[in-house]
Write an enzyme that holds these catalytic residues in place. Structure first.
Site, PDB file in Angstrom:
ATOM      1  N   GLY A   1       0.798  -1.223   0.000  1.00 58.86           N
ATOM      2  CA  GLY A   1       0.000   0.000   0.000  1.00 58.86           C
ATOM      3  C   GLY A   1       0.830   1.271   0.000  1.00 58.86           C
ATOM      4  O   GLY A   1       0.303   2.342  -0.209  1.00 58.86           O
ATOM      5  N   CYS A   2       2.123   1.175   0.231  1.00 60.26           N
ATOM      6  CA  CYS A   2       2.991   2.358   0.171  1.00 60.26           C
ATOM      7  C   CYS A   2       3.435   2.566  -1.267  1.00 60.26           C
ATOM      8  O   CYS A   2       3.800   1.620  -1.946  1.00 60.26           O
ATOM      9  CB  CYS A   2       4.230   2.172   1.036  1.00 60.26           C
ATOM     10  SG  CYS A   2       3.951   2.360   2.790  1.00 60.26           S
TER      11      CYS A   2
END
Length: 105
Positions: free
Chosen positions: A103-104
């Site tokens: 998700g980064c």
């Protein structure tokens, strides 16, 4: 695969500078990595987040997102951005010697 030396130990990194083998990390490396990524001196709150990141990675195979970190680490999201200004989950993961959390960007 790039390698880098922290605290006198060669470690394997990916192209973004994250550890590929988290077991190579040691607490002595964290201050060096923190300076390198612009975080500066590590405080107790930094260490609380770093240790939480490593524990989450050990338990789940990935580091937590910023939202999860803010809810479960004992450090608020606002404080996380003060401690790790350029992306708390990403910077904390790098300093903690774990791969970049899902998700980064």
């Amino acid at each position: 695969m790039p390698t880098k030396t922290y605290a006198g130990t060669d470690v394997d990194l990916n192209e973004e500078g994250f550890f590929t083998a988290p077991e190579q990390w040691s607490e002595e490396m964290a201050p060096e990595i923190a300076r390198e990524v612009g975080v500066g001196e590590l405080t107790e709150q930094h260490w609380q987040v770093i240790k939480f990141m490593r524990a989450e990675y050990a338990a789940k195979g990935t580091g937590p997102t910023v939202r999860a970190l803010g809810k479960t680490s004992g450090v608020t999201v606002k404080e996380l951005y003060q401690l790790f200004p350029k992306g708390p989950a990403k910077l904390a993961a790098k300093i903690a010697g774990i791969p970049k959390p899902r998700g980064c960007i």
